[in-house]
Enzyme design. Structure first.
Site, mmCIF file in Angstrom:
data_model
loop_
_atom_site.group_PDB
_atom_site.id
_atom_site.type_symbol
_atom_site.label_atom_id
_atom_site.label_comp_id
_atom_site.label_asym_id
_atom_site.label_seq_id
_atom_site.Cartn_x
_atom_site.Cartn_y
_atom_site.Cartn_z
ATOM 1 N N ASN A 148 0.862 -1.185 0.000
ATOM 2 C CA ASN A 148 0.000 0.000 0.000
ATOM 3 C C ASN A 148 0.899 1.236 0.000
ATOM 4 O OD1 ASN A 148 -1.853 2.025 0.474
ATOM 5 N ND2 ASN A 148 -2.232 1.467 2.618
ATOM 6 N N TRP A 149 0.959 1.892 -1.154
ATOM 7 C CA TRP A 149 1.893 3.019 -1.295
ATOM 8 C C TRP A 149 1.347 4.312 -0.693
ATOM 9 C CZ3 TRP A 149 3.851 2.484 -7.090
ATOM 10 C CH2 TRP A 149 4.438 1.229 -7.243
ATOM 11 N N LYS A 150 0.077 4.288 -0.309
ATOM 12 C CA LYS A 150 -0.565 5.485 0.287
ATOM 13 C C LYS A 150 -0.359 6.715 -0.609
ATOM 14 C CE LYS A 150 0.252 3.450 4.793
ATOM 15 N NZ LYS A 150 0.229 3.628 6.226
ATOM 16 N N GLU A 177 -5.173 -5.125 10.671
ATOM 17 C CA GLU A 177 -4.156 -4.101 10.862
ATOM 18 C C GLU A 177 -4.419 -3.362 12.168
ATOM 19 O OE1 GLU A 177 -2.229 -2.881 6.973
ATOM 20 O OE2 GLU A 177 -4.026 -1.672 7.133
ATOM 21 N N GLU A 222 -6.685 4.544 7.924
ATOM 22 C CA GLU A 222 -6.518 5.983 7.641
ATOM 23 C C GLU A 222 -7.770 6.558 6.991
ATOM 24 O OE1 GLU A 222 -2.833 5.499 5.524
ATOM 25 O OE2 GLU A 222 -1.871 4.937 7.416
ATOM 26 N N GLY A 229 2.967 -1.219 4.241
ATOM 27 C CA GLY A 229 2.997 0.204 3.895
ATOM 28 C C GLY A 229 4.425 0.642 3.606
ATOM 29 N N GLY A 230 5.087 1.187 4.617
ATOM 30 C CA GLY A 230 6.415 1.778 4.454
ATOM 31 C C GLY A 230 7.411 0.904 3.708
ATOM 32 N N GLY A 265 2.579 2.200 10.638
ATOM 33 C CA GLY A 265 3.497 3.319 10.463
ATOM 34 C C GLY A 265 4.190 3.753 11.741
ATOM 35 N N HIS A 312 -9.309 1.026 4.928
ATOM 36 C CA HIS A 312 -8.028 1.203 5.633
ATOM 37 C C HIS A 312 -8.252 2.137 6.822
ATOM 38 C CE1 HIS A 312 -3.917 2.446 6.457
ATOM 39 N NE2 HIS A 312 -3.528 1.363 5.823
ATOM 40 N N SER A 364 3.582 -2.221 10.241
ATOM 41 C CA SER A 364 5.050 -2.202 10.365
ATOM 42 C C SER A 364 5.704 -3.533 10.006
ATOM 43 C CB SER A 364 5.456 -1.741 11.773
ATOM 44 O OG SER A 364 4.998 -0.422 12.016
HETATM 45 C C1 PEP Z 1 -0.577 0.026 5.923
HETATM 46 O O1 PEP Z 1 -0.583 1.131 5.460
HETATM 47 O O2 PEP Z 1 -1.505 -0.736 5.667
HETATM 48 C C2 PEP Z 1 0.544 -0.379 6.774
HETATM 49 C C3 PEP Z 1 0.500 -1.541 7.359
HETATM 50 O O3 PEP Z 1 1.590 0.500 6.908
HETATM 51 P P1 PEP Z 1 3.030 0.202 7.592
HETATM 52 O O4 PEP Z 1 3.521 -1.089 7.012
HETATM 53 O O5 PEP Z 1 3.880 1.369 7.189
HETATM 54 O O6 PEP Z 1 2.807 0.122 9.057
#
Ligand code: PEP
Length: 257
Positions: A13-15, A171, A101, A238-239, A177, A99, A217
């Site tokens: 997920n590049w957000k 999640e 966010e 994500g990251g 994040g 998600h 994470s």
């Molecule tokens: C996400 O955005 O779904 C996520 C899990 O981010 P991260 O891996 O950066 O915690």
């Protein structure tokens, strides 16, 4: 049913990151690194603006395309929204829905998640439905209640066939994040709980085939341990998906047996 029935899914997920040229560069590098990977479903979810360009890079490869959101209506006077037929048209096979966010900043509710999931399924897009508790909810002992609310609210009214096209992503919001990851035991406990919720609502043959990803994470340092849990069927990243090398390493760690 054994977990080996479920192919692990690693989704990036590049957000709100990557221009079109950056997206093409990342995808091109990733494609080379994962070219030999089989028995794992590899998905990237770039921003809307880069979907077409990324699709051109991954055509005929083992990488699949996802959007980060979808609207529940197919067309009409809904300025700024993007519909399921449009996502299908640009090459998406999946769409991330609900998600944390989007729940936190954009008013997403279980009801809208459910409507979006139905819209996606009607156009042959597989929803990745995100669920997860906040830190205060975990600390108050409310994790299971929140997860039950998100899961049952998100999938209400789905047929067996529709559920089989869905992916659930657990999640924990406190792990997204933040660099804090759920321990493998914490993840497995909630994944097992989710599997139980699905089994209450659907036949065990159906519930046991649904892929439940972990997100929060995930990085090369912790991916193997998390994905070795029996009900952790891959990762939503994500990251660590913003760099081809780290995402490819996680893909290679996907455990299917
Ligand atoms: C996400 O955005 O779904 C996520 C899990 O981010 P991260 O891996 O950066 O915690």
């Amino acid at each position: 049913m054994e977990r080996t029935m479920r192919t692990p899914i690693i989704a990036g997920n590049w957000k709100l990151n990557k221009t079109i040229s950056e997206s093409v560069a990342l995808t091109t590098a990733l494609k080379t690194l994962v070219v030999d990977e089989t028995d794992v479903e590899i998905i990237v979810a770039p921003p809307f603006t880069a979907l077409a360009a990324v699709n051109d890079v991954i055509v005929n490869s083992n990488i699949h395309l996802a959007a980060q959101d979808v609207y529940s209506e197919d067309s009409g006077a809904f300025t700024g929204e993007v519909s399921a037929p449009m996502l299908k048209d640009v090459g998406c096979g999946y769409v991330i829905i609900g998600h944390s966010e989007r729940r936190q900043y954009f008013g997403e509710t279980n009801e809208s998640v459910n409507q979006k999931a139905k819209a996606a399924l009607a156009h042959d897009l597989k929803p990745i439905i995100c669920v997860g508790e906040q830190l205060e909810e975990r600390e108050a002992g409310r994790t299971e209640a929140v997860i039950e609310d998100h899961v049952t609210g998100g999938i209400v009214g789905l047929s067996d066939t529709e559920l089989l096209s869905c992916v659930i992503a657990y999640e924990p919001v406190w792990a997204i994040g933040t660099g804090k990851t759920a321990t493998p035991d914490q993840a497995q406990e909630v994944h097992n709980f989710i599997r139980g919720l699905l089994t209450k609502a659907y036949a065990v043959e159906v519930a046991s085939q649904v892929c439940i990803q972990y997100g929060g994470s995930v990085k090369p340092e912790n991916a193997t341990e998390l994905m070795s849990q029996p009900d952790v069927d891959g990762a939503l990243v994500g990251g660590a998906s913003l760099e081809a090398e780290s995402f490819a390493q996680i893909v290679k760690m996907a455990i299917s047996s």
